[in-house]
Every structure is written in structure tokens, then in C-alpha cells.
Design a protein around this motif. Structure first.
Motif, PDB file in Angstrom:
ATOM      1  N   ALA A   1     109.665  20.263 168.270  1.00 22.89           N
ATOM      2  CA  ALA A   1     110.716  20.882 169.082  1.00 22.89           C
ATOM      3  C   ALA A   1     112.071  20.293 168.743  1.00 22.89           C
ATOM      4  O   ALA A   1     113.072  21.018 168.659  1.00 22.89           O
ATOM      5  N   ALA A   2     112.128  18.985 168.510  1.00 20.96           N
ATOM      6  CA  ALA A   2     113.391  18.341 168.154  1.00 20.96           C
ATOM      7  C   ALA A   2     113.868  18.816 166.784  1.00 20.96           C
ATOM      8  O   ALA A   2     115.065  19.046 166.580  1.00 20.96           O
ATOM      9  N   GLY A   3     112.954  18.975 165.851  1.00 23.43           N
ATOM     10  CA  GLY A   3     113.321  19.484 164.527  1.00 23.43           C
ATOM     11  C   GLY A   3     113.879  20.890 164.599  1.00 23.43           C
ATOM     12  O   GLY A   3     114.834  21.233 163.903  1.00 23.43           O
ATOM     13  N   TYR A   4     113.288  21.703 165.449  1.00 27.77           N
ATOM     14  CA  TYR A   4     113.779  23.073 165.603  1.00 27.77           C
ATOM     15  C   TYR A   4     115.135  23.089 166.306  1.00 27.77           C
ATOM     16  O   TYR A   4     116.041  23.803 165.898  1.00 27.77           O
ATOM     17  N   LEU A   5     115.283  22.284 167.345  1.00 29.77           N
ATOM     18  CA  LEU A   5     116.541  22.234 168.080  1.00 29.77           C
ATOM     19  C   LEU A   5     117.673  21.691 167.205  1.00 29.77           C
ATOM     20  O   LEU A   5     118.828  22.080 167.359  1.00 29.77           O
ATOM     21  N   ALA A   6     117.340  20.817 166.258  1.00 29.67           N
ATOM     22  CA  ALA A   6     118.350  20.256 165.351  1.00 29.67           C
ATOM     23  C   ALA A   6     119.001  21.340 164.488  1.00 29.67           C
ATOM     24  O   ALA A   6     120.130  21.166 164.026  1.00 29.67           O
TER      25      ALA A   6
ATOM     26  N   THR B   1     105.843  13.289 177.044  1.00 18.02           N
ATOM     27  CA  THR B   1     105.883  14.749 177.089  1.00 18.02           C
ATOM     28  C   THR B   1     106.539  15.297 175.832  1.00 18.02           C
ATOM     29  O   THR B   1     107.113  14.572 175.033  1.00 18.02           O
ATOM     30  N   ALA B   2     106.472  16.614 175.701  1.00 14.73           N
ATOM     31  CA  ALA B   2     107.100  17.291 174.571  1.00 14.73           C
ATOM     32  C   ALA B   2     108.534  17.701 174.898  1.00 14.73           C
ATOM     33  O   ALA B   2     109.170  18.398 174.105  1.00 14.73           O
ATOM     34  N   GLN B   3     109.048  17.280 176.032  1.00 11.95           N
ATOM     35  CA  GLN B   3     110.395  17.662 176.443  1.00 11.95           C
ATOM     36  C   GLN B   3     111.439  17.006 175.527  1.00 11.95           C
ATOM     37  O   GLN B   3     111.277  15.880 175.082  1.00 11.95           O
ATOM     38  N   VAL B   4     112.516  17.753 175.290  1.00 12.47           N
ATOM     39  CA  VAL B   4     113.566  17.306 174.381  1.00 12.47           C
ATOM     40  C   VAL B   4     114.887  17.281 175.135  1.00 12.47           C
ATOM     41  O   VAL B   4     115.182  18.180 175.921  1.00 12.47           O
TER      42      VAL B   4
ATOM     43  N   PRO C   1     128.364  14.935 166.570  1.00 14.67           N
ATOM     44  CA  PRO C   1     128.289  16.118 167.429  1.00 14.67           C
ATOM     45  C   PRO C   1     127.294  15.986 168.573  1.00 14.67           C
ATOM     46  O   PRO C   1     127.374  16.720 169.551  1.00 14.67           O
ATOM     47  N   GLY C   2     126.357  15.074 168.439  1.00 13.75           N
ATOM     48  CA  GLY C   2     125.389  14.893 169.515  1.00 13.75           C
ATOM     49  C   GLY C   2     124.173  14.138 169.063  1.00 13.75           C
ATOM     50  O   GLY C   2     124.123  13.585 167.961  1.00 13.75           O
ATOM     51  N   GLU C   3     123.189  14.147 169.939  1.00 11.42           N
ATOM     52  CA  GLU C   3     121.951  13.418 169.667  1.00 11.42           C
ATOM     53  C   GLU C   3     120.798  14.187 170.294  1.00 11.42           C
ATOM     54  O   GLU C   3     120.936  14.759 171.375  1.00 11.42           O
ATOM     55  N   ILE C   4     119.681  14.185 169.612  1.00  6.85           N
ATOM     56  CA  ILE C   4     118.474  14.833 170.133  1.00  6.85           C
ATOM     57  C   ILE C   4     117.468  13.729 170.407  1.00  6.85           C
ATOM     58  O   ILE C   4     117.067  13.001 169.502  1.00  6.85           O
ATOM     59  N   ARG C   5     117.084  13.608 171.682  1.00  4.65           N
ATOM     60  CA  ARG C   5     116.143  12.567 172.104  1.00  4.65           C
ATOM     61  C   ARG C   5     114.803  13.217 172.423  1.00  4.65           C
ATOM     62  O   ARG C   5     114.745  14.254 173.077  1.00  4.65           O
ATOM     63  N   HIS C   6     113.746  12.560 171.983  1.00  6.16           N
ATOM     64  CA  HIS C   6     112.401  13.132 172.190  1.00  6.16           C
ATOM     65  C   HIS C   6     111.354  12.052 171.987  1.00  6.16           C
ATOM     66  O   HIS C   6     111.612  10.996 171.418  1.00  6.16           O
ATOM     67  N   GLY C   7     110.157  12.344 172.447  1.00  4.75           N
ATOM     68  CA  GLY C   7     109.005  11.482 172.227  1.00  4.75           C
ATOM     69  C   GLY C   7     108.206  11.997 171.042  1.00  4.75           C
ATOM     70  O   GLY C   7     108.547  13.029 170.445  1.00  4.75           O
ATOM     71  N   PRO C   8     107.130  11.328 170.694  1.00  7.20           N
ATOM     72  CA  PRO C   8     106.320  11.757 169.548  1.00  7.20           C
ATOM     73  C   PRO C   8     105.777  13.181 169.686  1.00  7.20           C
ATOM     74  O   PRO C   8     105.675  13.892 168.689  1.00  7.20           O
ATOM     75  N   ARG C   9     105.457  13.601 170.884  1.00  5.94           N
ATOM     76  CA  ARG C   9     104.934  14.964 171.071  1.00  5.94           C
ATOM     77  C   ARG C   9     106.021  16.020 170.919  1.00  5.94           C
ATOM     78  O   ARG C   9     105.718  17.208 170.772  1.00  5.94           O
ATOM     79  N   GLY C  10     107.273  15.620 170.946  1.00  2.00           N
ATOM     80  CA  GLY C  10     108.378  16.570 170.829  1.00  2.00           C
ATOM     81  C   GLY C  10     109.012  16.613 169.458  1.00  2.00           C
ATOM     82  O   GLY C  10     110.113  17.152 169.308  1.00  2.00           O
ATOM     83  N   ASN C  11     108.332  16.074 168.434  1.00  5.73           N
ATOM     84  CA  ASN C  11     108.911  16.045 167.083  1.00  5.73           C
ATOM     85  C   ASN C  11     109.235  17.441 166.554  1.00  5.73           C
ATOM     86  O   ASN C  11     110.318  17.680 166.012  1.00  5.73           O
TER      87      ASN C  11
END
Length: 178
Positions: free
Chosen positions: A124-129, A144-147, A112-122
Motif C-alpha cells: 500500500a505504501a509503494g502504491y501511495l508513493a 496493521t496494513a494502514q498507511v 514533499p512528505g513521508e509515507i509511514r507504514h508497518g511491514p503489512r503495509g509495504n
């Protein structure tokens, strides 16, 4: 001559111990042992349940405020305008969408997709998942914390607010148990 004595006849001596009271004490001791066995077993079960709840809470995605998250929505499918549709739905739920475009990378996205992020966005990525169940997770080197939410070929829909809330409710109760 008569052989009579004024003393009463001698009774045979009883060397037996009182069996009745000893049996009663033995039964009472066994019952007390059974009660303590049950109490200690129940305490172990409660402790295991608390440990499991804490483990669940530790592994769970965080519950964040979507207005604090910066998301870029990319389309990795052949369906035109899909990123725009998904971005509009995310904005309606309070997310801050910074960019909407086709996937700028050459990464192959499956599912269905992929969530890409850096270490600071862990977090945010977990929430977006929670909003895109089954999405892959790709950790990159951004500072950055951008996802990035990259929509894949098997994308059907975002999870409804009720589904997201249903996922977060047991997590909140598990955190309270810790």
C-alpha cells in the motif's frame, strides 16, 4: 630405325589440389560461423532484456485498488487545512481516508512528505508513493496494513491520475514480458 611408339606422350602429373572448391568451402564456413555468431549474440541481448524487464517488474510498486487502502493524512507543515485538501483529493481518487489531522509525532518531515507504514503495509505504501513522488518512506512497528501520508514542507501537489497511469503502464508491460 625409327623410334616411334604408338602410345601418346606422357603428361606431367598434377599433384595440386583443387584450390577453387577449397576456397569456396572456406568462405561458406566463415559465413555460417558469422551467422551463428550473430544469432547467439541476439539471443543473449534478448535474454538480458527479459532479465532487466523482470527486475523492473519485481522492484515496481504494485498496482492496487485504492478503495482497499486505509490512509491517514497528516499535516506536518505550517499551512492550515492542507491535510483536509489532500485528503479530499485522495478520496476523489477512491482512497479510504480514516483520519485527517496534524502530524501527531515529533518526527521531522523533509521534502514533499513521508509515507509511514508497518511491514503489512509495504504494498500500500509503494502504491501511495506513486501519488506523492519524492516522499520519504518510514517503516515502523505497526501491525496493521494502514498507511500514513504525512505532508511535508516542500509539498506542491499530488501526481495527476495521468502521471500515475504513465508510471504503471511500463510496469505492466514489464510484468507481461516475464
Amino acid at each position: 630405325m625409327s623410334t616411334s611408339t604408338d602410345s601418346p606422350p606422357v603428361r606431367p602429373r598434377r599433384d595440386r589440389r583443387p584450390v577453387g572448391p577449397l576456397v569456396f568451402l572456406l568462405v561458406l564456413a566463415l559465413a555460417a560461423l558469422g551467422v551463428w555468431w550473430k544469432v547467439l549474440a541476439d539471443a543473449g541481448v534478448r535474454e538480458e532484456a527479459a532479465e532487466a524487464a523482470c527486475a523492473t517488474a519485481a522492484e515496481a510498486p504494485p498496482s492496487l485498488d485504492p478503495t482497499t487502502l486505509s490512509v491517514r493524512v497528516y499535516n506536518a507543515t505550517d499551512t492550515a487545512g492542507l491535510a483536509q485538501t489532500v485528503a479530499a483529493e485522495l478520496q476523489a481518487r477512491g482512497f479510504v481516508v480514516d483520519e485527517i489531522a496534524n502530524d501527531p509525532t515529533d518526527r521531522e518531515v523533509t521534502g514533499p512528505g513521508e509515507i509511514r507504514h508497518g511491514p503489512r503495509g509495504n504494498d500500500a505504501a509503494g502504491y501511495l508513493a506513486l501519488f506523492l513522488p519524492g516522499a520519504g518512506d518510514h517503516l515502523d512497528t505497526r501491525a496493521t496494513a494502514q498507511v500514513d501520508l504525512v505532508i511535508g514542507p516542500e509539498f506542491d501537489r499530488l501526481a495527476s491520475p495521468e502521471e500515475v497511469a504513465a508510471t504503471l503502464t511500463p510496469i505492466a508491460s514489464a510484468e507481461a514480458a516475464c
